[in-house]
Write a protein that holds these residues in place. Structure first.
Motif, PDB file in Angstrom:
ATOM      1  N   ALA A  19       9.466  -3.775   9.249  1.00  0.00           N
ATOM      2  CA  ALA A  19       9.203  -4.929   8.380  1.00  0.00           C
ATOM      3  C   ALA A  19       7.733  -5.324   8.438  1.00  0.00           C
ATOM      4  N   ALA A  22       5.784  -2.773   6.436  1.00  0.00           N
ATOM      5  CA  ALA A  22       5.985  -2.970   4.997  1.00  0.00           C
ATOM      6  C   ALA A  22       5.218  -4.196   4.510  1.00  0.00           C
ATOM      7  N   PHE A  23       5.177  -5.241   5.326  1.00  0.00           N
ATOM      8  CA  PHE A  23       4.431  -6.442   4.962  1.00  0.00           C
ATOM      9  C   PHE A  23       2.935  -6.125   4.842  1.00  0.00           C
ATOM     10  N   GLN A  24       2.434  -5.348   5.785  1.00  0.00           N
ATOM     11  CA  GLN A  24       1.018  -4.979   5.754  1.00  0.00           C
ATOM     12  C   GLN A  24       0.677  -4.112   4.539  1.00  0.00           C
ATOM     13  N   LEU A  25       1.652  -3.345   4.061  1.00  0.00           N
ATOM     14  CA  LEU A  25       1.443  -2.514   2.880  1.00  0.00           C
ATOM     15  C   LEU A  25       1.625  -3.287   1.579  1.00  0.00           C
ATOM     16  N   GLY A  26       2.092  -4.527   1.672  1.00  0.00           N
ATOM     17  CA  GLY A  26       2.230  -5.366   0.488  1.00  0.00           C
ATOM     18  C   GLY A  26       3.572  -5.258  -0.216  1.00  0.00           C
ATOM     19  N   ALA A  27       4.599  -4.845   0.489  1.00  0.00           N
ATOM     20  CA  ALA A  27       5.925  -4.758  -0.122  1.00  0.00           C
ATOM     21  C   ALA A  27       6.456  -6.169  -0.389  1.00  0.00           C
ATOM     22  N   PRO A  28       7.257  -6.332  -1.442  1.00  0.00           N
ATOM     23  CA  PRO A  28       7.834  -7.646  -1.725  1.00  0.00           C
ATOM     24  C   PRO A  28       8.771  -8.089  -0.592  1.00  0.00           C
ATOM     25  N   PRO A  29       8.739  -9.367  -0.257  1.00  0.00           N
ATOM     26  CA  PRO A  29       9.564  -9.863   0.857  1.00  0.00           C
ATOM     27  C   PRO A  29      11.056  -9.600   0.705  1.00  0.00           C
ATOM     28  N   TRP A  31      12.518  -6.961  -0.512  1.00  0.00           N
ATOM     29  CA  TRP A  31      12.789  -5.587  -0.090  1.00  0.00           C
ATOM     30  C   TRP A  31      12.601  -5.416   1.415  1.00  0.00           C
ATOM     31  N   ILE A  32      11.701  -6.175   1.989  1.00  0.00           N
ATOM     32  CA  ILE A  32      11.528  -6.146   3.444  1.00  0.00           C
ATOM     33  C   ILE A  32      12.805  -6.666   4.111  1.00  0.00           C
ATOM     34  N   GLY A  35      15.646  -4.088   3.703  1.00  0.00           N
ATOM     35  CA  GLY A  35      15.433  -2.964   4.618  1.00  0.00           C
ATOM     36  C   GLY A  35      15.755  -3.330   6.052  1.00  0.00           C
TER      37      GLY A  35
END
Length: 59
Positions: A19, A22-29, A31-32, A35
């Motif tokens: 998580a 994914a946050f560091q890569l800019g994924a929408p919360p 989807w985090i 996952g």
């Protein structure tokens, strides 16, 4: 600490690490969160399967 607890803690640490990545890569919360729930659910299923007691043979 039981084996079940160790598996569960491992799954939580894995989910947190993924998580954060994914946050560091800019994924929408959303989807985090999805996952993380999937990884934790798989960890619970794995822990239950690995630590269930074996049936004793009859006789």
């Amino acid at each position: 600490m039981s084996a079940f607890t160790a598996y569960l803690l491992g799954a939580i640490v894995l989910a947190a690490g993924l998580a954060f990545g994914a946050f560091q890569l800019g994924a929408p919360p959303i989807w985090i969160g999805i996952g993380a729930l999937v990884v934790i659910g798989m960890g619970i299923m794995s822990a239950a399967a690995k630590t269930k007691r074996k049936d004793m043979p009859e006789g």
